[in-house]
Enzyme design. Sequence first.
Site, PDB file in Angstrom:
ATOM      1  N   GLU A   1      -5.524  -7.716  -1.167  1.00 27.42           N
ATOM      2  CA  GLU A   1      -6.313  -7.576   0.054  1.00 27.42           C
ATOM      3  C   GLU A   1      -7.762  -7.247  -0.293  1.00 27.42           C
ATOM      4  OE1 GLU A   1      -4.926  -4.917   3.073  1.00 27.42           O
ATOM      5  OE2 GLU A   1      -2.832  -5.548   2.876  1.00 27.42           O
TER       6      GLU A   1
ATOM      7  N   GLU B   1       0.792  -1.221   0.000  1.00 22.16           N
ATOM      8  CA  GLU B   1       0.000   0.000   0.000  1.00 22.16           C
ATOM      9  C   GLU B   1       0.835   1.287   0.000  1.00 22.16           C
ATOM     10  OE1 GLU B   1      -3.152  -0.151   2.906  1.00 22.16           O
ATOM     11  OE2 GLU B   1      -4.243  -1.616   1.704  1.00 22.16           O
TER      12      GLU B   1
END
Length: 477
Positions: free
Chosen positions: A294, A194
């Site tokens: 995710e 991320e």
Amino acid sequence: MASSTPTACLRVEGTNIVDGDGKPVILKGCATGGHTNMENFITGYPGHEHEMRRAMLGVLGKEKYDFFFDRFLEYFFTREDARFLKSLGLNCVRIPINHRHFIDDLNPSVIRPEGFALVDRIVDACAAEGLYTIIDMHTFPGGQNQGWHSDSGIHKALFWDFKDFQDRMTNLWVEIAKHYRGNTWVAGYNPMNEPADPDHVNLQAWYRRVEKEIRAVDPDHILYLDGNTYAMDFSAFKEVLPNCVYAIHDYASMGFPAGEPYLGTPEQDETLRKSYERKVEFMKAHNVPIWNGEFGPVYANPADDPNHEIVNARRYAVLGKQLTIYRADRISWSIWLYKDIGFQGMVHAAPNSPYMTLLEPFLAKKKRLGLDKWGRDDTHVGHIYTPIIQHLRDEIPKEFVDKRYPQVWKIEGHIHRVIRETLFSEIMCWEYARYFEGKTMEELDALAASFKLENCVARDGLNEILRKDAEVDAVAP
């Protein structure tokens, strides 16, 4: 060993991930979040891992501190956990790692062998059960993003501003690549979880650099490259790097308390599909594989939500719809997450376990205060923060009020990050640590053992959905 060792590393071929025989492999699995990178909502502490560990060291002293965390790391994921995941038909485990297992910030040029020993144990346990692993670097010095899970303890991503930080992590990845070179059970490397690069150019420059340096020592393993702004934005990406899979994160707001309940309407289904399609536009335009690193809802607790069955049935339904979308494109995925204290995991520590019993008052307080960002409910404290937000909105010129990156957070998200998730939570670490004061070695062992699989409760509804989907197209060696 449950399965024969793959003859070659997985590789990219067109839009597919393929094995040594050129046969397409769709990776379907989960992440061991909360283990080699701990997170507040997963195991119950407030704030950031390094702050919690510092408070725990102060309370326990070095000997008990080392004992407790060594036991926690040992018990949280074992061969039994790998066997359980295999029984569901999954074929891959993503291993999120805190860089501090490898690098001491006071001696950053030395790579700690303890980090390799820790990750090796997980890789080997998974391999013994026929599971691939993806090694994911979840934290970076200075923070690669502004969130709690980068374990920076601040609200800025300073990694992008300091070449020294970038050098450290490039060098660490070279050493990791050397270590796992030729290991065909490792499905590849996820160099950065991320990223959030405010300038939208530094990330791509670092990807080019780390790809080149990894390839110099390990030419075979796939790299799984997250998009910018928390793996959701590829709009500024200009090129495709060789033997790379591009990764999205695809959380649906309808799977969280703040989102609208999922009722399966055509409009809601279209919202889910459009969100996914926006994120994968780059991959489809360049004909490269997609990995959803995710996704997944959070779940209501029977102890404090009388409507938990209705809520969770809707959360399962939104998950099922997302899997249908992924299945149509034959993409690989890794659900977040495997094990926790009951909020999102496929299994969780039992409510009557020593850990959950000890921390019950603190966990209730932390939930009431809404200290964790992930899936919080502001029922009890929303009235406190609303005037603060309104004050800033009134005083900051309209053209600047939501200008701070990530802009999608708006001013509300940045206020909560600074006040609650950083300042308030950091101070609360001392209260969390106080619960462990005076514990004997035997008591600390029992607390850590609360996370052994045999002492956990399986979330059967979730696991059955994953099992059914894994039966479709999942290919084991």
